[in-house]
Motif scaffolding. Structure first.
Motif, PDB file in Angstrom:
ATOM      1  N   HIS A 171       0.874  -1.176   0.000  1.00 20.21           N
ATOM      2  CA  HIS A 171       0.000   0.000   0.000  1.00 20.21           C
ATOM      3  C   HIS A 171       0.901   1.213   0.000  1.00 20.21           C
ATOM      4  O   HIS A 171       1.848   1.312   0.795  1.00 20.21           O
ATOM      5  N   GLU A 173       1.319   5.573  -0.180  1.00 18.43           N
ATOM      6  CA  GLU A 173       0.790   6.929  -0.087  1.00 18.43           C
ATOM      7  C   GLU A 173       1.941   7.875  -0.395  1.00 18.43           C
ATOM      8  O   GLU A 173       2.895   7.971   0.367  1.00 18.43           O
ATOM      9  N   SER A 183      -2.329   7.294  -3.736  1.00 19.67           N
ATOM     10  CA  SER A 183      -2.751   6.411  -2.643  1.00 19.67           C
ATOM     11  C   SER A 183      -3.414   5.188  -3.260  1.00 19.67           C
ATOM     12  O   SER A 183      -4.453   5.301  -3.904  1.00 19.67           O
ATOM     13  N   ARG A 184      -2.798   4.024  -3.086  1.00 12.43           N
ATOM     14  CA  ARG A 184      -3.327   2.828  -3.753  1.00 12.43           C
ATOM     15  C   ARG A 184      -2.683   1.569  -3.197  1.00 12.43           C
ATOM     16  O   ARG A 184      -1.596   1.594  -2.608  1.00 12.43           O
ATOM     17  N   ASP A 185      -3.366   0.453  -3.414  1.00 11.70           N
ATOM     18  CA  ASP A 185      -2.793  -0.875  -3.249  1.00 11.70           C
ATOM     19  C   ASP A 185      -2.276  -1.300  -4.615  1.00 11.70           C
ATOM     20  O   ASP A 185      -2.976  -1.149  -5.628  1.00 11.70           O
ATOM     21  N   LYS A 248       2.563  -5.538   2.430  1.00  8.71           N
ATOM     22  CA  LYS A 248       1.501  -6.427   2.883  1.00  8.71           C
ATOM     23  C   LYS A 248       1.858  -7.892   2.703  1.00  8.71           C
ATOM     24  O   LYS A 248       1.549  -8.728   3.550  1.00  8.71           O
TER      25      LYS A 248
END
Length: 437
Positions: A171, A173, A183-185, A248
């Motif tokens: 993830h 930012e 801002s993203r996965d 993650k």
């Protein structure tokens, strides 16, 4: 700061004082490290895991006897906090401090020197006291040129990190001048982050992170979006960036020792193609990552037959030549020469390696060495007009350099002569005065 008189000598009174006035900073709340603030620090943030911190400290037994002191040595001490480089009590204590703060830490053996103690200084199972002053701290530098600085907000849960070629899920930012722009996965392959709009600095930090880690990366323009910026994010040229990154999950790529030679040789063309794409697009650092992967796979391989040996040689020559070209574009001329030398060790008549080494030497003002390289190119390929042109440039540069030296030395000798003449005139004048007297 603290003197021996600042601490009571009654070993029973000391723990009681800390319990009544101190704060338990252990995660277990077992009073293993009790802290008393002697002087408040500056308002602001505190060190994060991995930060390089600089401290002064004095360590004492409960008797008041000093067993170690940076102040007595008049030399501060630096370490990366939260990385297990020092006592557990130090990691806990410094992470709780502000810049300029002075505190006392009462440390139980399990957070200090344990049952072993320290021969001749600290008895077994000793409770000890440290006075700590936090002088300064900064993020952990991940590159020698200070281009990527990391500050860990949440520590990962293992000691294994992604490697080049690993598949990662993160993830992101991204901020520029305090404004959130990304801002993203996202999932990407380490070494190929550019394909997903990932800055070079984030891609290069992956192999320092662990699963579950959340960190803040401060990127200099070279490791961000460079001189081109990134119009889709409205990022202008040469902007510093800040990325908060959470790793993650990831799946490591095979290491070199996990692959047989045929697998490495089969993979090399695809990696070369990816590097060439990056080179054509002007992403030279990303291209370098790909070519380095090929070298790391094959530089220690010999092969079991003539055909394998030939393929290994071809791959290594190609990778080093392409690296030399990348570093030539980046004006890192020492790296150009090093990679060309690697090729010449394999093939001493390689035209491209001799020519590119000559270019690098010419740009480093090593005119005679450069000319020798271009002359060797002509020995290999007499029709190489570019090498002939470079030899003419070298000859011109050598002539200019010689003429400049002549002028410099001529001016130097003229000044010496003028100085000697003045000294001679002065001596004559003094001698005439003495005679007249």
């Amino acid at each position: 700061m603290t003197t021996d008189q600042d601490l009571p000598l009654d070993s029973q009174a000391i723990p009681a004082r800390f319990v009544s006035k101190g704060i338990d900073i252990t995660t277990k709340k077992d009073q293993g490290v009790m802290k008393v603030v002697k002087r408040k620090g500056q308002d602001g943030d505190r060190p994060m895991i991995g930060d390089k911190v600089t401290v002064h400290y004095t360590g004492k037994l409960l008797t008041g006897q000093t067993f170690d002191s940076s102040r007595e040595r008049k030399e501060s001490f630096s370490f990366n906090v939260g990385k297990g480089q020092v006592l557990k009590a130090w990691d806990m204590g410094v992470l709780s401090m502000q810049r300029g703060e002075v505190c006392l830490l009462l440390c139980k053996p399990e957070y200090a020197y344990g049952c072993a103690g320290n021969p001749d200084k600290i008895p077994s199972n000793s409770v000890v006291i440290f006075e700590m002053e936090l002088l300064n701290f900064e993020g952990e530098l991940l590159t020698d040129d200070r281009g990527i600085m990391r500050r860990i907000k949440v520590k990962g849960d293992s000691f294994i990190s992604p490697n080049d070629g690993a598949s990662v899920q993160v993830h992101l930012e991204g901020r520029c001048d305090g404004q959130l722009f990304d801002s993203r996965d996202v999932s990407f392959t380490v070494g190929e982050g550019e394909d997903s709009g990932i800055p070079l600095g984030v891609d290069r930090a992956m192999d320092k992170m662990q699963k579950g880690e959340c960190c803040v990366l401060h990127l200099q323009p070279k490791y961000g979006f460079g001189a081109e910026g990134r119009p889709e994010f409205k990022i202008g040229p040469d902007k510093e960036l800040e990325y908060e990154v959470t790793l993650k999950d990831f799946q490591r790529a095979k290491e070199s020792w996990e692959m047989d030679l045929n697998e490495k040789l089969d993979l090399a063309p695809g990696v070369k193609h990816k590097g060439n794409q990056y080179f054509k697009d002007g992403h030279f650092y990303q291209a370098i990552v790909q070519y380095h992967r090929i070298i790391s796979w094959l530089e220690m391989e010999c092969g079991s037959g003539i055909e394998q040996h030939k393929r290994i040689k071809e791959c290594l020559v190609m990778a080093h030549l392409n690296l030399a070209m990348c570093f030539l574009k980046l004006k890192e001329f020492s790296q150009v020469i090093d990679n060309c030398n690697k090729v010449i060790e394999i093939d001493e008549t390689n035209e491209k390696a001799l020519y590119r080494r000559g270019e690098a030497r010419l740009l480093r003002n090593e005119f005679s060495l450069a000319m020798a390289d271009f002359q060797r190119v002509l020995q290999v390929s007499p029709q190489n007009r570019a090498a002939r042109s470079q030899i003419s440039i070298c000859q011109s540069k050598i002539k200019e350099h010689d003429e400049l030296d002549k002028r410099t030395y001529a001016n130097m000798f003229q000044k010496f002569a003028e100085r000697d003449a003045k000294l001679l005139d002065l001596g004559k004048s003094k001698l005439e005065k003495m005679r007249s007297v």
